[in-house]
Motif scaffolding. Structure first.
Motif, short mmCIF file in Angstrom:
data_model
loop_
_atom_site.label_atom_id
_atom_site.label_comp_id
_atom_site.label_asym_id
_atom_site.label_seq_id
_atom_site.Cartn_x
_atom_site.Cartn_y
_atom_site.Cartn_z
N LYS A 177 0.84 -1.19 0.00
CA LYS A 177 0.00 0.00 0.00
C LYS A 177 0.87 1.25 0.00
CE LYS A 177 -4.22 1.67 2.26
NZ LYS A 177 -5.14 1.45 3.41
N TYR A 183 -2.72 0.10 -3.96
CA TYR A 183 -1.89 -1.09 -3.74
C TYR A 183 -1.09 -1.39 -5.01
CZ TYR A 183 -4.52 -2.14 0.53
OH TYR A 183 -5.08 -2.10 1.78
N THR A 228 -13.19 -1.28 -0.88
CA THR A 228 -13.83 -1.73 0.36
C THR A 228 -12.96 -1.56 1.60
OG1 THR A 228 -13.08 -3.96 -0.20
CG2 THR A 228 -15.36 -3.41 -0.72
N GLY A 229 -11.78 -1.00 1.46
CA GLY A 229 -10.90 -0.87 2.61
C GLY A 229 -10.09 -2.14 2.83
N ILE A 230 -10.77 -3.25 3.09
CA ILE A 230 -10.10 -4.54 3.23
C ILE A 230 -10.09 -5.22 1.86
CG2 ILE A 230 -10.19 -6.82 4.29
CD1 ILE A 230 -11.46 -5.56 6.72
N CYS A 235 -7.11 -11.36 -3.04
CA CYS A 235 -6.13 -10.88 -2.07
C CYS A 235 -6.29 -11.68 -0.78
CB CYS A 235 -6.34 -9.40 -1.78
SG CYS A 235 -6.39 -8.35 -3.26
N PHE A 237 -4.56 -12.11 3.39
CA PHE A 237 -3.68 -11.52 4.41
C PHE A 237 -2.89 -12.62 5.09
CE2 PHE A 237 -2.76 -9.72 8.67
CZ PHE A 237 -2.00 -8.64 8.25
N TRP A 244 -0.27 -8.27 2.96
CA TRP A 244 -1.28 -8.61 1.98
C TRP A 244 -0.61 -9.19 0.74
CZ3 TRP A 244 -6.35 -9.03 2.55
CH2 TRP A 244 -6.96 -8.36 3.61
N GLU A 312 -12.87 -10.69 11.65
CA GLU A 312 -12.84 -9.76 10.52
C GLU A 312 -14.22 -9.67 9.87
OE1 GLU A 312 -10.64 -10.86 6.84
OE2 GLU A 312 -9.25 -9.29 7.48
N TYR A 313 -14.87 -10.83 9.72
CA TYR A 313 -16.20 -10.84 9.10
C TYR A 313 -17.23 -10.10 9.95
CZ TYR A 313 -20.61 -12.46 7.18
OH TYR A 313 -21.88 -12.50 6.65
N ARG A 316 -16.75 -6.34 9.91
CA ARG A 316 -17.27 -5.71 8.68
C ARG A 316 -18.77 -5.47 8.79
NH1 ARG A 316 -13.72 -9.05 5.68
NH2 ARG A 316 -15.40 -10.50 5.17
#
Length: 319
Positions: A177, A183, A228-230, A235, A237, A244, A312-313, A316
């Motif tokens: 990033k 990115y 979406t930020g994430i 992709c 992590f 990433w 994480e889910y 969100r």
């Protein structure tokens, strides 16, 4: 595997009290325009918390158990976490008995020359896998679609260094990033996907519902805008490297959220651990093939990557 305690314990703690979880469920139900959202949140709150706690217990036991039974404990831990997540997006879950089955089936193992990496599981018309794929991630599976273990393993970034050691090929490119929030990705991905830049741009736009856009290219680098930020699949992590990465393989699995990768692998390993004990113990006692290293690392990673992905889910949804 530093921070194992951190990853295993903290991501889900904010949701494991009545006040927070009821408010969280109520807000998600409002966003779904669910009738009587407050009542539904009140009714589902305890089940939501207990499902998360039950998942915690199974995964904690997996870290302390011998490898022989780890897949069973980790699979049930993941299943309970998923059921908690489903309560956040499907207030009536389980509406029918059809969604209670695993949603996958294994093929009969061949006793001679069996290879886990070439093994497959098949999707079923009903069951948890198809239900949470659609409800949580809007991914639909055709009945009888085959999921190959090697293709799934290739989508787990924490296994990449083992793959690179064994095959001299690295399954991911790093994503970096920059200061303006874009990115950078090497243009080598064009050769990997066998596409021109314009074709790749259209492909990613379509596959990710415009969440990944190629903004520009310069020298040997593509600049990606993640809306979406994430970053979404392809992709991933890598929590070991805090990095990433971007999948070099344009298989269907490359565009699955990572929880859809973990579930079929753990399902298959848990079935083997329960019903194919001869092959399983040969693998563990003799470590005959390269898949032993991958399976062992996968089981180690699962115990703290799964809570990370679940947290994480939920986070969100809470935003």
């Amino acid at each position: 595997m530093h921070n194992q305690f951190l990853y295993q314990n903290t991501p889900l703690l904010p949701y494991q009290n009545t006040e927070n979880s009821r408010s969280f469920l109520q807000n998600t139900y409002y966003s779904l325009n669910w009738p009587n959202a407050e009542e539904a949140a009140y009714n589902n709150c305890s089940r939501f918390i207990y499902s998360l706690e039950h998942g915690d217990i199974f995964l904690k036991q997996s870290t302390q158990a011998p490898m022989e039974i780890q897949p069973v404990l980790s699979f049930y831990g993941l299943s309970h976490y998923i059921k908690a997540c489903l309560l956040a997006v499907d207030p009536a879950y389980p509406a029918t008995v059809h969604v209670l089955a695993h949603g996958l089936s294994t093929r009969k193992k061949k006793k001679q020359n069996y290879s886990f990496l070439s093994d497959e599981v098949k999707t079923q018309r009903h069951g948890l896998f198809g239900h949470f794929s659609e409800k949580m991630f809007h991914v639909k599976h055709l009945e009888g679609f085959k999921l190959n273990m090697n293709d799934l393993f290739m989508q787990i970034p924490e296994l990449a260094y083992i793959f690179s050691f064994q095959t001299k090929q690295f399954p991911f490119h790093p994503l970096k990033k920059n200061e303006v929030g874009l990115y950078s990705l090497t243009t080598q991905i064009l050769d990997d996907y066998q596409m021109t830049e314009n074709r790749l741009a259209d492909f990613l736009k379509q596959k990710t519902n415009e969440r990944i856009l190629i903004q520009q290219s310069k020298k040997n680098t593509l600049l990606l805008k993640i809306s979406t930020g994430i970053p979404p699949a392809p992709c991933r992590f890598n929590i070991l490297e805090n990095q990433w990465v971007f999948s070099r393989y344009k298989t269907a699995e490359a565009f699955y959220p990572e929880l859809l990768i973990y579930y079929p692998i753990l399902y298959n390993l848990s079935m083997i651990a329960r019903y194919e004990t001869e092959w399983w113990y040969d693998l563990l006692k003799l470590a005959p093939g390269k898949e032993f290293s991958l399976i062992k690392q996968f089981l180690n990673i699962s115990t703290y990557k799964i809570p990370f992905l679940i947290g994480e889910y939920l986070n969100r949804l809470a935003r």
